[in-house]
Design a protein around this motif. Structure first.
Motif, PDB file in Angstrom:
ATOM      1  N   LEU A 156     -24.970  19.274   8.928  1.00 21.77           N
ATOM      2  CA  LEU A 156     -24.157  18.544  10.093  1.00 21.77           C
ATOM      3  C   LEU A 156     -25.248  18.904  11.524  1.00 21.77           C
ATOM      4  N   LYS A 157     -26.580  18.333  11.453  1.00 23.84           N
ATOM      5  CA  LYS A 157     -27.077  18.641  12.798  1.00 23.84           C
ATOM      6  C   LYS A 157     -26.695  18.041  14.048  1.00 23.84           C
ATOM      7  N   GLU A 158     -25.779  16.958  13.812  1.00 24.78           N
ATOM      8  CA  GLU A 158     -25.261  16.525  15.016  1.00 24.78           C
ATOM      9  C   GLU A 158     -24.130  17.489  15.986  1.00 24.78           C
ATOM     10  N   ARG A 159     -23.847  18.307  15.140  1.00 27.14           N
ATOM     11  CA  ARG A 159     -22.967  19.369  15.782  1.00 27.14           C
ATOM     12  C   ARG A 159     -23.568  20.117  17.019  1.00 27.14           C
ATOM     13  N   LYS A 160     -24.767  20.096  17.068  1.00 25.64           N
ATOM     14  CA  LYS A 160     -25.428  20.708  18.343  1.00 25.64           C
ATOM     15  C   LYS A 160     -25.434  19.798  19.139  1.00 25.64           C
ATOM     16  N   THR A 161     -25.439  18.717  19.036  1.00 27.09           N
ATOM     17  CA  THR A 161     -25.183  17.477  20.210  1.00 27.09           C
ATOM     18  C   THR A 161     -23.924  17.339  20.502  1.00 27.09           C
ATOM     19  N   ILE A 162     -22.918  17.646  19.709  1.00 25.41           N
ATOM     20  CA  ILE A 162     -21.573  17.694  20.296  1.00 25.41           C
ATOM     21  C   ILE A 162     -21.317  18.801  21.056  1.00 25.41           C
ATOM     22  N   ARG A 163     -21.870  19.918  20.370  1.00 28.02           N
ATOM     23  CA  ARG A 163     -21.624  21.180  21.474  1.00 28.02           C
ATOM     24  C   ARG A 163     -22.276  20.971  22.939  1.00 28.02           C
ATOM     25  N   MET A 164     -23.297  20.444  22.877  1.00 30.70           N
ATOM     26  CA  MET A 164     -24.113  20.138  24.208  1.00 30.70           C
ATOM     27  C   MET A 164     -23.394  19.115  24.995  1.00 30.70           C
ATOM     28  N   ASN A 165     -22.522  18.248  24.329  1.00 29.76           N
ATOM     29  CA  ASN A 165     -21.927  17.107  25.260  1.00 29.76           C
ATOM     30  C   ASN A 165     -20.399  17.864  25.714  1.00 29.76           C
ATOM     31  N   ALA A 166     -19.874  18.851  24.973  1.00 27.22           N
ATOM     32  CA  ALA A 166     -19.033  19.581  25.300  1.00 27.22           C
ATOM     33  C   ALA A 166     -19.038  20.660  26.290  1.00 27.22           C
ATOM     34  N   LEU A 167     -20.630  21.070  26.515  1.00 26.69           N
ATOM     35  CA  LEU A 167     -20.789  22.065  27.369  1.00 26.69           C
ATOM     36  C   LEU A 167     -20.900  21.534  28.792  1.00 26.69           C
ATOM     37  N   ILE A 168     -21.561  20.229  28.613  1.00 25.73           N
ATOM     38  CA  ILE A 168     -21.691  19.365  29.776  1.00 25.73           C
ATOM     39  C   ILE A 168     -20.340  18.865  30.313  1.00 25.73           C
ATOM     40  N   HIS A 169     -19.381  18.718  29.432  1.00 26.26           N
ATOM     41  CA  HIS A 169     -17.963  18.428  30.133  1.00 26.26           C
ATOM     42  C   HIS A 169     -17.210  19.452  30.596  1.00 26.26           C
ATOM     43  N   SER A 170     -17.627  20.654  29.999  1.00 27.39           N
ATOM     44  CA  SER A 170     -16.952  21.829  30.767  1.00 27.39           C
ATOM     45  C   SER A 170     -17.295  21.973  32.088  1.00 27.39           C
ATOM     46  N   TYR A 171     -18.409  21.614  32.420  1.00 28.60           N
ATOM     47  CA  TYR A 171     -19.147  21.777  33.840  1.00 28.60           C
ATOM     48  C   TYR A 171     -18.335  20.718  34.619  1.00 28.60           C
ATOM     49  N   ASP A 172     -18.327  19.640  34.218  1.00 37.76           N
ATOM     50  CA  ASP A 172     -17.366  18.583  34.889  1.00 37.76           C
ATOM     51  C   ASP A 172     -16.130  19.069  34.994  1.00 37.76           C
ATOM     52  N   ALA A 173     -15.469  19.607  34.191  1.00 39.09           N
ATOM     53  CA  ALA A 173     -13.957  19.741  34.158  1.00 39.09           C
ATOM     54  C   ALA A 173     -13.817  20.979  35.224  1.00 39.09           C
ATOM     55  N   ILE A 174     -14.621  21.842  35.331  1.00 38.74           N
ATOM     56  CA  ILE A 174     -14.698  23.105  36.270  1.00 38.74           C
ATOM     57  C   ILE A 174     -14.763  22.632  37.676  1.00 38.74           C
ATOM     58  N   LYS A 175     -15.693  21.618  37.637  1.00 39.10           N
ATOM     59  CA  LYS A 175     -15.943  20.974  39.125  1.00 39.10           C
ATOM     60  C   LYS A 175     -14.554  20.297  39.581  1.00 39.10           C
ATOM     61  N   ARG A 176     -14.093  19.407  38.704  1.00 39.62           N
ATOM     62  CA  ARG A 176     -12.661  18.769  38.923  1.00 39.62           C
ATOM     63  C   ARG A 176     -11.803  19.592  39.437  1.00 39.62           C
ATOM     64  N   LEU A 177     -11.571  20.625  38.398  1.00 44.33           N
ATOM     65  CA  LEU A 177     -10.235  21.612  38.902  1.00 44.33           C
ATOM     66  C   LEU A 177     -10.535  22.205  40.080  1.00 44.33           C
ATOM     67  N   ASN A 178     -11.787  22.826  40.539  1.00 45.65           N
ATOM     68  CA  ASN A 178     -12.051  23.579  41.533  1.00 45.65           C
ATOM     69  C   ASN A 178     -11.746  22.554  42.714  1.00 45.65           C
ATOM     70  N   LEU A 179     -11.970  21.150  42.772  1.00 46.34           N
ATOM     71  CA  LEU A 179     -11.774  20.317  43.861  1.00 46.34           C
ATOM     72  C   LEU A 179     -10.487  20.229  43.732  1.00 46.34           C
ATOM     73  N   GLU A 180      -9.526  19.923  42.898  1.00 45.93           N
ATOM     74  CA  GLU A 180      -7.933  19.660  42.915  1.00 45.93           C
ATOM     75  C   GLU A 180      -7.432  21.236  43.561  1.00 45.93           C
ATOM     76  N   LEU A 181      -8.141  22.293  43.480  1.00 49.85           N
ATOM     77  CA  LEU A 181      -7.408  23.790  43.947  1.00 49.85           C
ATOM     78  C   LEU A 181      -8.064  23.963  45.112  1.00 49.85           C
ATOM     79  N   SER A 182      -8.869  23.066  45.863  1.00 50.93           N
ATOM     80  CA  SER A 182      -9.603  23.506  47.061  1.00 50.93           C
ATOM     81  C   SER A 182      -8.745  23.665  48.504  1.00 50.93           C
TER      82      SER A 182
END
Length: 270
Positions: free
Chosen positions: A97-123
């Motif tokens: 299931l080689k596509e799993r690496k792509t899914i993990r990379m997408n999840a990683l990028i999403h985590s950066y976006d989520a952290i940015k959003r939460l930091n903004l909400e808590l600013s």
């Protein structure tokens, strides 16, 4: 009697409703099916980062039910944990299931976006724990906000007293020692003591030449199984007659017992 019956009926209905809610979401999979947005862009159905992902999903559910700053801050912390795991997992080459690496990379990028959003909400949050977090991330405005809370009930927790002590470490060592001892006064019976408090008390006392205090705190640390010098090294570091060492050991044992019972006071070091 009729009024009491209605109250009991309402309570029974509420209990049934709540139990039904928990029954529906007994597993993370069922929660994701009911609330897809909670699990969107995560590497679901993947053995990598399963614990961190599960913690994050359920915390997102808690935020959805109760969107307070405190709950969002917990989500931020769980997101960091998830991100840290993904940074490692995204480098793994799946044998199938080689596509799993792509899914993990997408999840990683999403985590950066989520952290940015939460930091903004808590600013702009007035929560002292969050203000301290923002300060620890380099926000100098948050530092000023945090220092304005000094001496108020909002900082009356061991963790926040330790945080305040870190600010004064290189500015006022006497005040730092006082804050660290006060942090210990705030612990209750059964609480887990932050080892940095005891270690800092031993280190700063040693730096100030308060050898007896340094010895006592190092011994207290040893009593709590903290990574401090063993008895042989302490004996070499702080030479003294046996009778004096016995007196200081007794003081350290009394302080240890007081901390375990939640009864420590700064006066015990006088």
């Amino acid at each position: 009697m009729h009024s009491r019956f209605i109250k009991l009926a309402l309570l029974a209905s509420l209990t049934t409703l709540l139990s039904g809610c928990y029954e529906r979401h007994r597993t993370t999979d069922s929660l994701c099916k009911s609330y897809p947005a909670l699990c969107a862009e995560l590497n679901v159905n993947d053995g990598q980062c399963r614990i961190q992902r599960t913690n994050l999903i359920w915390q997102r559910f808690d935020v959805q039910k109760n969107p307070t700053d405190a709950e969002k801050f917990k989500e931020l912390q769980f997101t960091y944990d998830y991100q840290k795991c993904l940074e490692y997992a995204a480098r793994i080459e799946p044998t199938e299931l080689k596509e799993r690496k792509t899914i993990r990379m997408n999840a990683l990028i999403h985590s950066y976006d989520a952290i940015k959003r939460l930091n903004l909400e808590l600013s702009t949050s007035p929560d002292p724990d969050i203000i301290y977090y923002r300060w620890s991330q380099g926000d100098q405005n948050a530092l000023r906000q945090f220092l304005l809370l000094e001496g108020t009930p909002k900082l009356e927790t061991p963790a926040l007293q330790l945080a305040l002590a870190t600010y004064y470490t290189y500015k006022d060592k006497e005040k730092t020692l006082a804050l660290l001892k006060h942090a210990l006064e705030l612990y209750k019976k059964g609480d887990k003591i932050q080892p940095e408090i005891i270690q800092s008390l031993a280190t700063i006392s040693h730096q100030k030449g308060l050898t007896q205090n340094a010895y006592i705190w190092a011994t207290v640390g040893a009593n709590f199984n903290l990574p401090v010098a063993n008895k042989e090294k302490l004996a070499a570091l702080y030479p003294m007659v046996d009778s004096k060492r016995e007196t200081l050991d007794n003081s350290a044992n009394k302080i240890t017992n007081a901390l375990k019972k939640g009864k420590f006071t700064a006066d015990m070091m006088k």
